[in-house]
Design a protein around this motif. Structure first.
Motif, PDB file in Angstrom:
ATOM      1  N   VAL A 118       0.835  -1.209   0.000  1.00 53.83           N
ATOM      2  CA  VAL A 118       0.000   0.000   0.000  1.00 53.83           C
ATOM      3  C   VAL A 118       0.866   1.255   0.000  1.00 53.83           C
ATOM      4  O   VAL A 118       0.590   2.212  -0.733  1.00 53.83           O
ATOM      5  CB  VAL A 118      -0.960  -0.021   1.216  1.00 53.83           C
ATOM      6  CG1 VAL A 118      -1.602   1.349   1.410  1.00 53.83           C
ATOM      7  CG2 VAL A 118      -2.027  -1.078   1.007  1.00 53.83           C
ATOM      8  N   VAL A 122      -0.213   2.834  -3.628  1.00 51.06           N
ATOM      9  CA  VAL A 122      -1.513   3.489  -3.465  1.00 51.06           C
ATOM     10  C   VAL A 122      -1.326   4.971  -3.135  1.00 51.06           C
ATOM     11  O   VAL A 122      -0.447   5.330  -2.335  1.00 51.06           O
ATOM     12  CB  VAL A 122      -2.330   2.804  -2.350  1.00 51.06           C
ATOM     13  CG1 VAL A 122      -3.645   3.528  -2.121  1.00 51.06           C
ATOM     14  CG2 VAL A 122      -2.585   1.342  -2.707  1.00 51.06           C
ATOM     15  N   GLY A 125      -0.820   6.251   0.419  1.00 51.32           N
ATOM     16  CA  GLY A 125      -0.873   4.951   1.076  1.00 51.32           C
ATOM     17  C   GLY A 125      -0.419   4.953   2.517  1.00 51.32           C
ATOM     18  O   GLY A 125      -0.899   4.155   3.334  1.00 51.32           O
ATOM     19  N   TYR A 128      -2.931   5.167   5.640  1.00 61.60           N
ATOM     20  CA  TYR A 128      -3.817   4.055   5.973  1.00 61.60           C
ATOM     21  C   TYR A 128      -3.082   3.080   6.886  1.00 61.60           C
ATOM     22  O   TYR A 128      -1.859   2.928   6.810  1.00 61.60           O
ATOM     23  CB  TYR A 128      -4.265   3.318   4.713  1.00 61.60           C
ATOM     24  CG  TYR A 128      -5.164   4.117   3.805  1.00 61.60           C
ATOM     25  CD1 TYR A 128      -6.549   4.022   3.885  1.00 61.60           C
ATOM     26  CD2 TYR A 128      -4.627   4.996   2.862  1.00 61.60           C
ATOM     27  CE1 TYR A 128      -7.375   4.757   3.050  1.00 61.60           C
ATOM     28  CE2 TYR A 128      -5.444   5.740   2.025  1.00 61.60           C
ATOM     29  CZ  TYR A 128      -6.811   5.613   2.129  1.00 61.60           C
ATOM     30  OH  TYR A 128      -7.622   6.368   1.300  1.00 61.60           O
ATOM     31  N   GLN A 144      -8.243   4.479   7.100  1.00 66.42           N
ATOM     32  CA  GLN A 144      -7.454   5.701   7.122  1.00 66.42           C
ATOM     33  C   GLN A 144      -7.150   6.076   8.576  1.00 66.42           C
ATOM     34  O   GLN A 144      -7.869   5.696   9.509  1.00 66.42           O
ATOM     35  CB  GLN A 144      -8.206   6.841   6.432  1.00 66.42           C
ATOM     36  CG  GLN A 144      -7.317   8.029   6.068  1.00 66.42           C
ATOM     37  CD  GLN A 144      -8.066   9.075   5.249  1.00 66.42           C
ATOM     38  OE1 GLN A 144      -9.098   8.768   4.632  1.00 66.42           O
ATOM     39  NE2 GLN A 144      -7.578  10.294   5.232  1.00 66.42           N
ATOM     40  N   LEU A 159      -9.723   1.351   2.496  1.00 62.37           N
ATOM     41  CA  LEU A 159      -8.983   0.812   1.351  1.00 62.37           C
ATOM     42  C   LEU A 159      -9.053  -0.710   1.426  1.00 62.37           C
ATOM     43  O   LEU A 159      -8.823  -1.292   2.494  1.00 62.37           O
ATOM     44  CB  LEU A 159      -7.525   1.282   1.416  1.00 62.37           C
ATOM     45  CG  LEU A 159      -6.540   0.679   0.425  1.00 62.37           C
ATOM     46  CD1 LEU A 159      -6.799   1.210  -0.978  1.00 62.37           C
ATOM     47  CD2 LEU A 159      -5.102   0.993   0.848  1.00 62.37           C
ATOM     48  N   TYR A 172      -7.360  -2.868  -6.188  1.00 62.08           N
ATOM     49  CA  TYR A 172      -7.728  -2.304  -4.897  1.00 62.08           C
ATOM     50  C   TYR A 172      -8.818  -1.264  -5.102  1.00 62.08           C
ATOM     51  O   TYR A 172      -9.000  -0.748  -6.202  1.00 62.08           O
ATOM     52  CB  TYR A 172      -6.510  -1.697  -4.176  1.00 62.08           C
ATOM     53  CG  TYR A 172      -5.896  -0.471  -4.813  1.00 62.08           C
ATOM     54  CD1 TYR A 172      -6.388   0.821  -4.565  1.00 62.08           C
ATOM     55  CD2 TYR A 172      -4.802  -0.585  -5.656  1.00 62.08           C
ATOM     56  CE1 TYR A 172      -5.812   1.941  -5.131  1.00 62.08           C
ATOM     57  CE2 TYR A 172      -4.205   0.526  -6.238  1.00 62.08           C
ATOM     58  CZ  TYR A 172      -4.713   1.789  -5.967  1.00 62.08           C
ATOM     59  OH  TYR A 172      -4.140   2.904  -6.541  1.00 62.08           O
ATOM     60  N   GLN A 174     -10.624   2.292  -3.136  1.00 60.97           N
ATOM     61  CA  GLN A 174     -10.187   3.312  -2.193  1.00 60.97           C
ATOM     62  C   GLN A 174     -11.177   4.456  -2.063  1.00 60.97           C
ATOM     63  O   GLN A 174     -11.762   4.914  -3.047  1.00 60.97           O
ATOM     64  CB  GLN A 174      -8.825   3.868  -2.652  1.00 60.97           C
ATOM     65  CG  GLN A 174      -8.221   4.919  -1.747  1.00 60.97           C
ATOM     66  CD  GLN A 174      -6.917   5.473  -2.314  1.00 60.97           C
ATOM     67  OE1 GLN A 174      -6.595   5.272  -3.482  1.00 60.97           O
ATOM     68  NE2 GLN A 174      -6.169   6.171  -1.475  1.00 60.97           N
TER      69      GLN A 174
END
Length: 275
Positions: A118, A122, A125, A128, A144, A159, A172, A174
């Motif tokens: 992640v 992401v 990321g 999170y 988060q 996520l 994924y 989100q």
């Protein structure tokens, strides 16, 4: 009339009265302290009698504040050529990302593998934190966070990562809250033992169980379309004698149990397109 003698008597009487009032004050103060200490011992004793155990507790002097934020709108697609992005709602607040070439996980038996993925792949990321890994369904759920405190079961701040039988991440989904601001006034949070007392009095702490985790995070106080208010919340995970895990959430400021079971169930059953 001997005025000096009368004055001396008045002074003596007032002195005795002040001593008496001070003695009463000390008595009441000590009684209050005894009740407080006795109350703590009582919940500890009750937990011990029911063989309900727990480990080291968080700092009881923690403080926290309410926070506000806005639902993030994903205006642009991800620039990574290996990611195909699709908006799943008209507001562009929820995206689904598929990998053209699936990304190999380092080790699915190690939770840090999902966190590393992640952080690397992401958007935002590192904001999170891993909440749950379901290896049977091959889904990892992240919430988060703010100041290392999670936003529990908030549909606008979650996520979900999906991997295949080859242990490769294929997609994924989100959502995210941004423009997060802390309110100025800091509040002293209710100590964990008092939270245990609340749960115990409601019959929620069962005998032969273990309080596995006690963490401070946030839950949704109000959700006004794009703007949200979140309140400091204690999350308590309890492992029952048969290994089942139960979760409870308590307002860390006023001590009320937060009923988010329905929201939680909805969040878990929601069709995020995970296959």
């Amino acid at each position: 009339m001997d005025w000096n003698r009368t004055k001396s008597i008045f002074i003596f009487v007032f002195l005795i009265l002040n001593i008496f009032l001070y003695w009463m004050y000390l008595n009441r103060y000590n009684e209050a302290q005894s009740v407080e200490i006795l109350g703590e011992k009582t919940i500890e004793a009750r937990l011990k009698d029911d063989n309900i155990t727990y480990g080291p507790l968080p700092n009881s002097n923690d403080s926290a504040t309410y926070i506000t934020g806005k639902v993030h709108i994903f205006k642009n697609t991800v620039s990574d050529d290996n990611q195909q992005v699709r908006f799943t709602d008209e507001t562009h607040a929820h995206i689904r990302v598929n990998f053209i070439n699936p990304v190999k996980l380092r080790n699915i038996n190690d939770d840090t593998s999902f966190t590393d993925f992640v952080h690397t792949n992401v958007k935002e990321g590192d904001s999170y934190a891993l909440w749950k890994v379901d290896r049977e369904e091959r889904v990892a759920v992240f919430f988060q966070k703010k100041n290392n405190r999670m936003f529990y079961y908030n549909d606008s701040a979650v996520l979900k990562v999906q991997w295949n039988l080859d242990n490769e991440v294929t997609m994924y989904e989100q959502t995210m809250i941004d423009n997060i601001e802390e309110m100025e006034q800091q509040e002293t949070v209710i100590p964990p033992l008092q939270i245990f007392q609340t749960l115990y009095n409601k019959g929620l702490l069962k005998s032969e169980s273990r309080i596995k985790q006690v963490k401070l995070g946030y839950s949704t106080f109000s959700n006004l379309t794009q703007t949200q208010v979140l309140i400091p919340t204690w999350e308590v995970q309890v492992e029952l004698s048969d290994g089942e895990i139960e979760e409870y959430f308590v307002d860390a400021i006023d001590g009320k149990i937060i009923e988010i079971q329905g929201d939680k169930q909805e969040a878990e059953e929601e069709d995020w397109g995970v296959e």
